[in-house]
Each structure stands twice: as C-alpha cells, then as structure tokens.
Scaffold this motif. Structure first.
Motif, short mmCIF file in Angstrom:
data_model
loop_
_atom_site.label_atom_id
_atom_site.label_comp_id
_atom_site.label_asym_id
_atom_site.label_seq_id
_atom_site.Cartn_x
_atom_site.Cartn_y
_atom_site.Cartn_z
N ALA A 126 0.83 -1.21 0.00
CA ALA A 126 0.00 0.00 0.00
C ALA A 126 0.86 1.26 0.00
O ALA A 126 0.47 2.29 -0.58
N GLN A 127 2.03 1.20 0.67
CA GLN A 127 2.91 2.37 0.68
C GLN A 127 3.45 2.65 -0.72
O GLN A 127 3.57 3.82 -1.13
N GLN A 128 3.75 1.61 -1.46
CA GLN A 128 4.22 1.79 -2.84
C GLN A 128 3.09 2.34 -3.72
O GLN A 128 3.33 3.18 -4.59
N LEU A 129 1.88 1.85 -3.47
CA LEU A 129 0.74 2.39 -4.20
C LEU A 129 0.57 3.88 -3.93
O LEU A 129 0.26 4.67 -4.83
N ALA A 130 0.77 4.27 -2.66
CA ALA A 130 0.67 5.68 -2.30
C ALA A 130 1.71 6.49 -3.06
O ALA A 130 1.43 7.61 -3.52
N ARG A 131 2.93 5.96 -3.20
CA ARG A 131 3.97 6.65 -3.99
C ARG A 131 3.51 6.83 -5.43
O ARG A 131 3.72 7.89 -6.04
N ALA A 132 2.88 5.79 -5.98
CA ALA A 132 2.39 5.88 -7.36
C ALA A 132 1.36 7.00 -7.50
O ALA A 132 1.39 7.78 -8.46
N TYR A 133 0.44 7.10 -6.52
CA TYR A 133 -0.56 8.17 -6.58
C TYR A 133 0.09 9.55 -6.46
O TYR A 133 -0.33 10.49 -7.15
N GLU A 134 1.10 9.67 -5.62
CA GLU A 134 1.79 10.96 -5.49
C GLU A 134 2.41 11.37 -6.82
O GLU A 134 2.36 12.54 -7.22
N ALA A 143 -9.99 10.85 -5.50
CA ALA A 143 -10.96 9.99 -4.81
C ALA A 143 -10.37 8.60 -4.54
O ALA A 143 -10.53 8.05 -3.45
N SER A 144 -9.66 8.04 -5.52
CA SER A 144 -9.06 6.72 -5.33
C SER A 144 -7.97 6.76 -4.27
O SER A 144 -7.85 5.84 -3.45
N TYR A 145 -7.18 7.83 -4.30
CA TYR A 145 -6.11 7.96 -3.31
C TYR A 145 -6.71 8.15 -1.91
O TYR A 145 -6.22 7.60 -0.91
N ALA A 146 -7.80 8.90 -1.83
CA ALA A 146 -8.47 9.08 -0.54
C ALA A 146 -8.99 7.75 0.00
O ALA A 146 -8.88 7.46 1.19
N GLU A 147 -9.55 6.93 -0.88
CA GLU A 147 -10.04 5.63 -0.45
C GLU A 147 -8.90 4.74 0.02
O GLU A 147 -9.02 4.04 1.04
N LEU A 148 -7.79 4.76 -0.70
CA LEU A 148 -6.61 4.00 -0.26
C LEU A 148 -6.13 4.51 1.10
O LEU A 148 -5.84 3.72 2.01
N GLY A 149 -6.08 5.83 1.25
CA GLY A 149 -5.62 6.41 2.50
C GLY A 149 -6.52 6.08 3.67
O GLY A 149 -6.05 5.75 4.77
N GLY A 150 -7.82 6.16 3.47
CA GLY A 150 -8.74 5.92 4.57
C GLY A 150 -8.96 4.47 4.88
O GLY A 150 -8.97 4.06 6.05
#
Length: 653
Positions: A528-536, A550-557
C-alpha cells in the motif's frame, strides 16, 4: 431477393468462424469487466441505471445499453459477437439500398442515350456486388468481431438510415412533393445515432457530398433550391468557425495531448501516412498487413521524417484534385473518394485520439469501393456481361476467402493472440494480450508450462519502448498471489518510472486502478505504501483529475488508515467535481456506511464551504448530525488516549 439472401449468406459464412472467439483489448474495461453493465434482467430500473451511467462515463448510452441487453440475454461471448454480426448484416442491406439509389442517378445522369437508360436495370446487381464486397472485406473482421466496436456499427446504421431518409426527402422535393417529414426523420436519426457514436454528426457532410455530385441542390421550386444552397453555405461557415474557435483551442492544447507521446500537429502529419495506409489496406487486404494493434505506430515529426509523410500528403492532395476535376464527369468516382475523406473527418481531425485503428474504415471502405465500381463500370460498358460477372466472382471469392481465414484466426483465442505478436512483436498490447491468454489457459497455476510462458511474455512487454505500466501491474498481481517474482522492488521502480516519464494514457490509469482495487479487496501483499507513492507521482503530473484524488483518498482511509490523508484528497476531489451537492451527498453517505465519520464530516464541511447554500440541505444536515453523534459515541467508548489518536488522524501503517 435470392441475390440479396445470397449476399447475406456469403457474409454469414465468411464471419462464422470468428463467433467462437473471445473478447479483446477495450472489450474488457468497457463492458466485460465493467459491473455497471452487468444486468441480469430486462427490468426498466436496471436498464435506466445503465443509460444514466453511460451518459456520464462513456457518452454512448445506446451502445452501452445494447451490451447490457446482451448480459440480460445470458452474457455469452458468442451472443455478443452474434449480435455484432447481425448488426453488420443489417447495415449491409441498408448500404445496398443506398447504393442502388446512387447508381441509378450516377450512371444515368451522365448520358441520356437509350443504351444508358437500359443499364438502370442492372444497377441492382451492381449494388448487391458492392454491398457484398463491403460486407466481406477482410478489414471488417476487426470492426465486427471486436465487440466494443458495436459503437461503430450502430453509429453507421443510423448514418445510413438518415441518408436514406434524406435521399427520399430530396427526391420528393425534385418531384414537387412535401418533404419535411423525411427531413425531420433524417435529423432525428442523426441525433439518435450520436448517442451510439459521435461519428453520426458526419451525416451533413455525406449529404453535402450527395448534393455536390448527384443532386446538385435540385428542387422543383426555385426557392427550395436557393434555400438548400444558403443552408449548406451557412452550415459550412458555421463548421469552419466551430473548428477554428472551439475545436482547435480546446482539443489541440498540450493538456489535451498529455496522454499521448505526440502533439496535435504531429498527429495531423501522421494522418497523411495513415489515410494512405488505409487505402492500401482496402486495395490489398492481405492478412499479414492487418495487425489490429498499432500502439507502436510511429508519429511523424515533420514532412520529411519519415519521407512517407510528404509522399502520403501529395497522394491525398492528388485524390482531392481528382474529386474536383471529376465531380461533373464522373460523379460517383468523386462521391466515393469524397466519402472516404468525410468518413475520416472526425478520427483524422486534430483530436487526441490514437493514430491508427482498423475499425475506423468501417464506413470509409464503402467510398473506395464505390469509386472502384465506377471505374470498373466505365471500363466494361462495352464488354460482355459475362466478363463483369467473372470479375465480380473473382473479387467475392478472394475477399470471402481472406475474410474466412482471418475469421478463423479470430475464432481461436490463443491463435489470434500468438498471431498478433508474430505480426507485430513491438506491440506491448499484443504481448500483454498473449500473456493474459497464456495465464487464463494455465488457470493461474504456476506448475503449468503456460504459466511460465505468460510470465516470460509479460517480462518482454515491460521492456518494449511503447509499453504502458500494465505488464508491471500484472506481474505485481501475480506476485501478490504466488510470491514467485524475485524482483518486486524493481517492478515497482519500473512502474514508477513509466508513471513519471511516459504519457499517462488510459492504460496507465487502468493499471493503477486495478492494483488499488485488488488491494482494497484484501490482497495485502500489494504494498500500500508503494501504491501511495504511485498516486503521489500521478497526481503531481495530473492534479486536476478528480477520480485520482478519490481513489487515493479511499486508499488512505480504508487501507493506510491515514484519516488526514483521506480527508485532504476527498476534499480536493469535491473541489474538482462539477456537481458539488450530488457528489457530497454520495461521498458522505458512503463514508457513513463504512463508519468513517471524520471523513464524512470533512466532506460535508467542504461542501458547505464551496456552496454555502448547502448549509440548509436536509440530506447533508442529517448526515452531519449522524456523523457527529457516532464520532462522539466512538470517542467515549474508546477512551481518552485512543480517541485523541483517532482525532489527530494517527498513522497506523
């Protein structure tokens, strides 16, 4: 009647082997893997939801509704393809009807001798011949059996119906009869066709061609003749103004081409080669020249790089000059060539579409066949009729055989995937498609030899110059299930590199969305941390894309449990959405259902800030009250330390 049935029979036999084939490319995201289209009944409420969803997301609701009906019928792949084939046969009949009308005027208006009038008796045979060659041309396999191109088939059906109505109206005007009901029907069919595919807006262009070559704005009343000339002159000026002051400023910007590795000017230069290539395919439709995937087709940099850009431009200019020169002497020749150009009027315009697709020739093919038929008729007017029949038979036999061969390849899912890679090894899409087929046949079993072939093909796809991140995404998903990829960090870095440095096209977003969806559904071995990097990375490049936030918010929450991160991107998504009220209600309701009360409060607060009038919105007030009560209750039950941690949006992962 027997000849018409024979036409349909030849087309049916030519395409029959392909009915056993599978889905391919855009079939998957548009409908095969799109739950919004998967309805189980003909219930009006379900179909209405499909219509509403497609109006917002695809803008082709008639086509999407037809896919939903296929699912309601059982959803078999054979059923989808058979529906496409039935539409193609319907279009063939419509095309034959239109062709006969064109030939009757085009081949009798140039010479009024008695011999020429006798030839009107055989225009029906010529119309059947032209329609047959159009129906069974090898190019049509990818248009008809690539199921998502039902959009093209439906759009052209409405174009043909509209033109038949227009022709009827104009002939009635020439005879002094009332024509407005037919003109109204033509306009209505054009509007309906737009909701199948936007190419239906080309109906006025086709109609203008008919006027310039065959109808000549004729009418019994002189006022009607003047009205038509004024109408087309005004329409042409309006189209030019729309092109100059709307299309160019809106669709040729760097932002519009952000998902491409070429700009608007390079795309237009490339079309000089592409249109010439299309004509070559029509004249010489050998299966090894038709690759289906053209994602690695190089864009022209200028007129001389490559030199075929200039040569293609000169060739097309020559065709335009031929149209002008032959408009009166050989109206059908001019009409046919002009039809080809009008048919590509949208797909070759400076819009950020892909460079090449075979299905774009579905309507355009008729124009070249009509022009060739006129030349053949001219050269065989004095020949024995048996010679004409022999030529027609040879053409039908050759086209039918080539189409049957191509249909047989399309009917074998593995053979098609292998064939597409063999014909175009530089296509990343072909490589991904073959890997997907291998994996399906291996049933995702690492002990199967086909499994290793799939991994090998995915590895090759990651190295291709035109590749999107989809191969990396597939390998990461494989690793999440089997833990057998030795270089997962390297795969993530390759994924990031493509997100940073290559155009962010639909495939890049699909890859990111697929990884996110799988992670949200419980595949915890997707980092999930790597996915967060991808969204950034992606959001930095495309900050105004609401669904990314919206997708990044869902991943974050939901996964990272970072409430502050989720709130930040929910609020940004809300700021970017046009319907603040509707989106706020939808988000707040979803977050409340999932017990994410702080996020719901933040979304409602943002909506009130963006639109103060929403402070009196009953639905939002109710949801805000519920969120406040539930949050207070959860804080009391959790104790002071944990509640403080949650209020501050503590990071748990």
């Amino acid at each position: 009647m027997l000849l018409t049935l024979g036409l349909l029979g030849v087309a049916l036999i030519s395409f029959w082997p392909a009915l056993s084939g599978g889905f391919i490319f855009d079939d998957y995201p548009i409908f095969a893997e799109n739950p919004a289209i998967h309805v189980g009944s003909w219930h009006w409420h379900d179909l209405q939801q499909v219509w509403g969803w497609s109006r917002i997301n695809i803008q082709r609701p008639i086509a999407m509704l037809s896919f939903a009906l296929n699912y309601a019928w059982g959803g078999s792949t054979w059923g989808f393809k058979a529906t496409n084939l039935a539409l193609h046969l319907f279009n063939t009949i419509l095309l034959m009807m239109l062709t006969q009308r064109l030939l009757q005027v085009g081949w009798t208006s140039t010479n009024n001798s008695e011999a020429e009038h006798q030839r009107r008796r055989v225009t029906g045979y010529w119309a059947i011949g032209i329609a047959t060659l159009w129906a069974i041309h090898p190019l049509q396999v990818s248009a008809v059996m690539y199921v998502v191109q039902r959009m093209e088939l439906l759009g052209f059906a409405f174009v043909l119906l509209a033109l038949l109505s227009y022709w009827r109206a104009r002939r009635r005007q020439m005879e002094g009869h009332r024509a407005w009901p037919w003109l109204g029907l033509c306009a209505m069919l054009t509007v309906i066709g737009y909701y199948a595919k936007e190419t239906a807006v080309l109906v006025p262009g086709y109609a203008l061609l008919l006027e310039l070559t065959l109808l000549h704005f004729s009418a019994q009343a002189s006022t009607t003749r003047r009205a038509w000339k004024i109408t087309y002159l005004g329409g042409g000026l309006l189209a030019a103004l729309v092109f100059m002051f709307y299309l160019l400023p809106h669709y040729t910007t760097d932002a519009a081409y952000a998902a491409r590795n070429y700009n608007a000017w390079q795309r237009e230069l490339t079309q000089l080669r592409v249109l010439s290539l299309y004509i070559g395919w029509i004249l010489l439709p050998l299966p090894n020249l038709l690759h289906f995937y053209y994602d690695n087709y190089p864009a022209s940099q200028d007129l001389l790089h490559p030199i075929t850009t200039l040569l293609g431009g000169l060739f097309l200019i020559g065709l335009v000059a031929l149209v002008v020169a032959m408009r009166k002497r050989r109206p059908l020749l001019a009409l046919g060539i002009g039809w080809f150009f009008v048919a590509h009027g949208l797909t070759s315009a400076p819009i950020s579409l892909e460079l090449v697709f075979e299905h774009r020739n579905y309507p355009a093919l008729f124009g070249i066949l009509l022009a060739l038929a006129d030349l053949l008729w001219l050269s065989t007017r004095c020949a024995d009729q048996r010679v004409i029949v022999l030529i027609a038979g040879i053409l039908v036999l050759n086209f039918g055989l080539l189409t049957f061969i191509r249909s047989s390849i399309w009917g074998n899912r593995l053979l098609l995937a292998q064939n597409l890679v063999d014909d175009n090894p530089g296509s990343a899409r072909a490589a991904y498609d073959l890997a997907r087929r291998y994996m399906f046949m291996a049933q995702n079993n690492p002990s199967s030899p086909l499994y290793s072939l799939s991994i090998k093909e995915l590895r090759r796809a990651t190295t291709l110059p035109s590749a999107s991140p989809m191969a990396e995404e597939a390998l990461l998903l494989v690793n999440a299930e089997h833990h057998d990829q030795p270089d997962v960090p390297a795969l993530w870095e390759s994924f990031f590199d493509k997100l940073r440095n290559r155009p962010l096209g639909p495939e890049a977003y699909l890859a990111l969305d697929k990884l996110t969806t799988e992670r949200l559904q419980g595949k915890t071995d997707i980092d999930a941390q790597q996915l967060a990097r991808a969204y950034e990375i992606v959001i930095k490049r495309v900050p105004a894309r609401a669904n990314l936030h919206a997708s990044y918010a869902e991943l974050g929450g939901a996964v990272l449990h970072d409430t502050n991160l989720a709130i930040q991107h929910w609020q940004q998504a809300l700021r970017l959405d046009k319907d603040v009220a509707g989106y706020a209600r939808q988000l707040a309701s979803y977050l409340l259902e999932n017990h994410r009360y702080q996020e719901a409060q933040a979304v409602i607060a943002q909506a009130w800030q963006l639109q103060p009038t929403l402070r009196s919105d009953a639905a939002l007030l109710t949801m805000q009250s519920k969120a406040t009560k539930e949050l207070a209750a959860s804080q009391l039950s959790a104790g002071p330390l944990q509640s403080a941690h949650e209020v501050n949006g503590g990071r748990r992962q």
